[in-house]
Design a protein around this motif. Structure first.
Motif, PDB file in Angstrom:
ATOM      1  N   TYR A  64       6.696  -1.297 -10.104  1.00  0.00           N
ATOM      2  CA  TYR A  64       6.482  -1.936 -11.245  1.00  0.00           C
ATOM      3  C   TYR A  64       4.992  -1.966 -11.816  1.00  0.00           C
ATOM      4  O   TYR A  64       4.109  -1.883 -11.355  1.00  0.00           O
ATOM      5  CB  TYR A  64       6.638  -3.555 -11.405  1.00  0.00           C
ATOM      6  CG  TYR A  64       7.736  -4.126 -10.365  1.00  0.00           C
ATOM      7  CD1 TYR A  64       9.307  -3.862 -11.198  1.00  0.00           C
ATOM      8  CD2 TYR A  64       7.992  -4.745  -9.515  1.00  0.00           C
ATOM      9  CE1 TYR A  64      10.273  -4.370 -10.705  1.00  0.00           C
ATOM     10  CE2 TYR A  64       9.047  -5.114  -8.459  1.00  0.00           C
ATOM     11  CZ  TYR A  64      10.393  -4.976  -9.223  1.00  0.00           C
ATOM     12  OH  TYR A  64      11.396  -5.251  -8.491  1.00  0.00           O
ATOM     13  N   LYS A  76       9.330 -13.605 -15.444  1.00  0.00           N
ATOM     14  CA  LYS A  76       9.531 -12.421 -15.622  1.00  0.00           C
ATOM     15  C   LYS A  76       8.615 -11.662 -16.745  1.00  0.00           C
ATOM     16  O   LYS A  76       8.194 -12.463 -17.396  1.00  0.00           O
ATOM     17  CB  LYS A  76      11.075 -11.965 -16.048  1.00  0.00           C
ATOM     18  CG  LYS A  76      12.203 -12.394 -15.160  1.00  0.00           C
ATOM     19  CD  LYS A  76      13.437 -12.196 -16.151  1.00  0.00           C
ATOM     20  CE  LYS A  76      14.477 -12.180 -14.869  1.00  0.00           C
ATOM     21  NZ  LYS A  76      16.075 -11.627 -15.621  1.00  0.00           N
ATOM     22  N   ASP A  79       8.611  -4.367 -17.656  1.00  0.00           N
ATOM     23  CA  ASP A  79       8.042  -3.585 -16.939  1.00  0.00           C
ATOM     24  C   ASP A  79       8.414  -2.260 -17.458  1.00  0.00           C
ATOM     25  O   ASP A  79       9.237  -1.957 -18.065  1.00  0.00           O
ATOM     26  CB  ASP A  79       8.797  -3.525 -15.372  1.00  0.00           C
ATOM     27  CG  ASP A  79       8.748  -2.308 -14.754  1.00  0.00           C
ATOM     28  OD1 ASP A  79       7.645  -1.822 -14.458  1.00  0.00           O
ATOM     29  OD2 ASP A  79       9.672  -1.876 -14.320  1.00  0.00           O
ATOM     30  N   SER A  82      10.838   0.614 -15.694  1.00  0.00           N
ATOM     31  CA  SER A  82      12.444   0.322 -15.779  1.00  0.00           C
ATOM     32  C   SER A  82      12.614   0.210 -17.406  1.00  0.00           C
ATOM     33  O   SER A  82      13.724   0.134 -17.905  1.00  0.00           O
ATOM     34  CB  SER A  82      12.815  -0.647 -15.090  1.00  0.00           C
ATOM     35  OG  SER A  82      12.249  -1.978 -15.607  1.00  0.00           O
ATOM     36  N   GLN A  84      12.473  -2.786 -19.080  1.00  0.00           N
ATOM     37  CA  GLN A  84      13.112  -4.110 -19.380  1.00  0.00           C
ATOM     38  C   GLN A  84      12.256  -4.916 -18.226  1.00  0.00           C
ATOM     39  O   GLN A  84      11.447  -4.740 -17.703  1.00  0.00           O
ATOM     40  CB  GLN A  84      14.373  -3.994 -18.788  1.00  0.00           C
ATOM     41  CG  GLN A  84      14.805  -3.324 -17.434  1.00  0.00           C
ATOM     42  CD  GLN A  84      16.130  -3.446 -17.115  1.00  0.00           C
ATOM     43  OE1 GLN A  84      17.031  -2.732 -17.768  1.00  0.00           O
ATOM     44  NE2 GLN A  84      16.583  -3.960 -16.057  1.00  0.00           N
ATOM     45  N   GLN A  86      11.384  -7.682 -15.737  1.00  0.00           N
ATOM     46  CA  GLN A  86      11.575  -7.872 -14.440  1.00  0.00           C
ATOM     47  C   GLN A  86      11.149  -8.995 -13.900  1.00  0.00           C
ATOM     48  O   GLN A  86      10.129  -9.382 -14.216  1.00  0.00           O
ATOM     49  CB  GLN A  86      11.236  -6.449 -13.669  1.00  0.00           C
ATOM     50  CG  GLN A  86      11.782  -5.123 -14.198  1.00  0.00           C
ATOM     51  CD  GLN A  86      13.105  -5.086 -13.565  1.00  0.00           C
ATOM     52  OE1 GLN A  86      13.876  -5.768 -12.754  1.00  0.00           O
ATOM     53  NE2 GLN A  86      13.848  -3.808 -13.911  1.00  0.00           N
TER      54      GLN A  86
END
Length: 436
Positions: A64, A76, A79, A82, A84, A86
């Protein structure tokens, strides 16, 4: 104890180059497989897009790279790998963070207190929020030496950090360290702060005073041992910054020269916001005050190749500083190697005044532009990284602009100083296993 764990999990925030991960890998190699000690890179946090690219290229095993340190106290965060949100990994053994120093540096005319929450305050808040929620075993922080300097009423910003860690149940302390005392030929004063979690400390509402008292006792118990280890690991550098320079005919040096000479760089003529005079007035006054008249000892060389990479302000600044050094120190910077930070103004060019016993040390590496006086060229970003103890051999991919590499170097942790703090923290955390 902590050292009996087979694998220690590391998270970094705002470390730029992720120097702590390089240090952990080097420590793992040095101890060998028999020690059983290894490190897992749990996450990084970096806002700058170019620096994210650098981290992705050089730390492919990092799962990450979070976007915003200010969000690291949440469950959360976004990140960038990705693309999105995380879950933020907990259960860290080691958290390294360098909260923003823009508002704190002594070179910033409008310094704020952390409580006023400039960039530094909000990034530190994100670090402390993460510490409060996830409680890593060890916290190591680095910042400019100005945070330990008292203001008119005796208030020091580092005390806020110490209080923030102790209020969360951590023994804490700090020390002013200089990179040149740890094998690296660079004068870089930085405050290194440490926090070690106290297991078994009082917790819950209404226990705040007990937590602070417990943390105070633990801090007083740990600090002498921590400082003693840092002192034992000191080794004043015997190398010269020249040892870290590439040859002048190296392909990277030539490529950088071609790039800089093709830019036709112009000087900024307008005054900075809040400035009383522009550079032409400042430099003109400096000439008049020192009776330099029209002397140009450094740039008055017809058709010299190095003149192609300098704008008008830089040429004038080089002539003035050359005259200053010739007159004040009796040495010729055209033949004696010196490193000058040319992004600063004429009255404070770092590197022009260096103690006699530190002539072999580079001035503090900043994100600006560093000029080598006797080689008559800019210092490359990859060379600046080396002066921070981050070598090309340690990295997977250095195919980035020299400007980015230089910026990374200016904001990086010096690896040797980082290593000393890591060793001290691991040794002290193993001793501090419960509340005193």
């Amino acid at each position: 104890g902590l050292l009996r764990k087979r694998q220690l999990r590391i998270g970094t925030m705002c470390s730029g180059t992720d120097a702590p991960v390089l240090v952990a890998r080097a420590l793992e190699r040095a101890l060998g497989s028999q020690s059983g000690l290894s490190f897992e890179h749990a996450f990084s946090a970096e806002k700058d897009l170019s620096k994210q690219d650098f981290l992705r290229a050089n730390f492919p095993d990092c799962p990450y790279i979070f976007m915003d340190v200010c969000h690291m106290g949440r469950q959360k965060a976004f990140d960038t790998i990705s693309c999105q949100a995380q879950p933020i990994p907990g259960d860290l053994d080691l958290l390294f963070a360098g909260f923003s120093c823009k508002d704190l540096s002594m070179m910033n005319s409008y310094r704020k207190t952390l409580a006023e929450m400039g960039t530094s305050g909000s990034t530190l808040r994100g670090v402390l929020d993460h510490v409060e929620r996830y409680r890593p075993r060890i916290v190591l922080l680095e910042n400019v030496w100005a945070i330990a300097k008292a203001n008119q009423i005796g208030f020091r910003q580092v005390d806020l950090v110490m209080e923030g860690l102790r209020a969360r149940g951590y023994a804490s302390g700090y020390r002013l360290l200089n990179s040149c005392d740890y094998y690296i030929p660079q004068i870089r004063h930085r405050i290194w702060m440490w926090g070690i979690r106290i297991d078994g400390a009082p917790a819950g509402p209404g226990k705040e005073a007990e937590v602070m008292a417990c943390a105070e006792r633990a801090s007083q118990s740990v600090a002498p041992r921590f400082d003693a280890i840092l002192t034992a690991l000191e080794e004043p550098c015997a190398l010269h910054f020249e040892d870290f320079m590439l040859d002048d005919d190296h392909p990277d040096v030539r490529a950088h020269f071609e790039l800089m000479s093709s830019k036709q760089r112009a000087s900024v003529m307008s005054k900075k916001k809040g400035a009383k005079r522009d550079w032409t007035q400042k430099y003109g006054n400096h000439r008049t005050e020192n009776d330099y008249q029209y002397e140009r000892p450094y740039t008055g060389v017809r058709a010299a190749e190095f003149l192609q990479v300098l704008n008008a302000r830089e040429r004038e600044l080089l002539d003035l500083k050359c005259l200053d050094v010739l007159n004040e120190q009796g040495k010729d910077p055209r033949s004696v190697p010196m490193l000058w930070e040319l992004t600063q103004s004429v009255e404070r060019v770092p590197g022009t005044r260096v103690r006699r016993d530190r002539q072999n040390y580079a001035t503090c590496i900043l994100p600006g532009m560093l000029w080598h006086s006797s080689r008559h060229r800019w210092v490359l970003g990859i060379e600046k990284l080396a002066l921070q103890g981050v070598f090309a051999a340690d990295l997977i991919d250095t195919n980035f602009s020299q400007k980015l590499l230089g910026d990374l170097a200016g904001n990086a942790f010096t690896t040797t100083v980082c290593a000393a703090n890591l060793i001290a923290a691991l040794a002290c955390a193993d001793k501090l296993s419960a509340a005193p």
